[in-house]
Design an enzyme around this catalytic site. Sequence first.
Site, mmCIF file in Angstrom:
data_model
loop_
_atom_site.group_PDB
_atom_site.id
_atom_site.type_symbol
_atom_site.label_atom_id
_atom_site.label_comp_id
_atom_site.label_asym_id
_atom_site.label_seq_id
_atom_site.Cartn_x
_atom_site.Cartn_y
_atom_site.Cartn_z
ATOM 1 N N ASP A 78 0.811 -1.218 0.000
ATOM 2 C CA ASP A 78 0.000 0.000 0.000
ATOM 3 C C ASP A 78 0.844 1.268 0.000
ATOM 4 O O ASP A 78 2.022 1.254 0.359
ATOM 5 C CB ASP A 78 -0.951 0.024 1.197
ATOM 6 C CG ASP A 78 -0.213 0.056 2.539
ATOM 7 O OD1 ASP A 78 0.737 -0.737 2.710
ATOM 8 O OD2 ASP A 78 -0.575 0.874 3.402
ATOM 9 N N GLU A 139 0.007 -1.358 5.557
ATOM 10 C CA GLU A 139 1.058 -1.092 6.544
ATOM 11 C C GLU A 139 0.969 0.334 7.057
ATOM 12 O O GLU A 139 1.163 0.591 8.254
ATOM 13 C CB GLU A 139 2.434 -1.342 5.896
ATOM 14 C CG GLU A 139 3.606 -1.266 6.855
ATOM 15 C CD GLU A 139 4.228 0.126 6.963
ATOM 16 O OE1 GLU A 139 5.130 0.315 7.799
ATOM 17 O OE2 GLU A 139 3.801 1.041 6.222
#
Length: 373
Positions: A78, A139
């Site tokens: 991400d 994350e």
Amino acid sequence: MVKSERILNEFLELVQVDSVSGKERDMADLLKRKLSEIGLEVSEDNAGREVGSDTGNIIGKLPGKSGAPVLLLSAHMDTVEPGSGVKPLIDGELVRSSGDTVLGADDKAGIAAILEVLRLVREQNIEHGGLEVVFTIWEEGGLFGSKNLDYSQLAATAGFVLDSDGPPGTIVTRAPWQDHIGATITGRSAHAGINPEQGINAIMVASQAIAGMKVGRIDEETTSNIGIISGGKATNIVPDSVTIQGEARSLVHAKLTAQTSHMCETLQKAAGKFGAKAKIVVDRQYDGFRLDEQSLPVRLASSAAKNLGLTASLKNTGGGSDANSYNSKGIPAVVLGIGMSKVHTTEEFISLADLSGNARYLLEIVRATQALP
């Protein structure tokens, strides 16, 4: 051995795939295909269902033939916002974003390095004890992917998370614990122009508490912050409620406990002084870790740096990463510097040299397992 043009082209491909936190499906599907084509056994866990992402963590396995340790290689899929519609630009010896979005080197430079190393291991028949690859979701903002990873699928005894600033050779061996502190201050509403003395201004109570609170850099190992304040309905109403969100971090657990307690006590005292109430919730975001020079991942990373003529730089960090989760689950893991700069901004960039250097360094770490006693 590293193919610089291949890794650059792959990095440019990766950053142009939208994958902001919670919306990593397209990136996950692309990486599943790439890992399968390289020859890994690929699976996806159920972490997405737990955290509200449209995909789970991607896990790839490449069995080894030697008796060397199994290594975990990890990066997150991400990106932060603005991370959609990335248009990378090659500017001399750098790759930059076009200025409207982040670049996404955090953490697609890490992904590109891992993919290049896997290809080289296969192409050159490099011996290893087994490689396990984890590309995590979400994350940013909470390590949600690694917190909800299916650890029953992993057998690694040393981990390398490619997710830090600093050039190849940077080895993060110590990271903090973090607490999230959420508080709701409840006062009493009243008309601000007719009878304000009958109200209890929750925003004023909160401001008094924050004014008496130690925030910012507490010491060389501890920080704290109040990041969000929300409350009030209109300027002519004494606000009866306000919410506060903050955090505390420390490389020393006892110091974190003391700082979190101080922040909570300050809020409670201010509420009591003015007749308000404070409801406080503290959530542990992640546990810290500290690895010494004799731990397996530090030994491997240091040896690999020496073999390549790099300076092995062991450092602390004030930020969390997936390595915090791996260490808490019993997999000793360090974070490697990959040369990303000005991350989380539209000025983010990485050098061409570091894109190749990251793969070269990680490959040498894999090779270093064969020299272990």
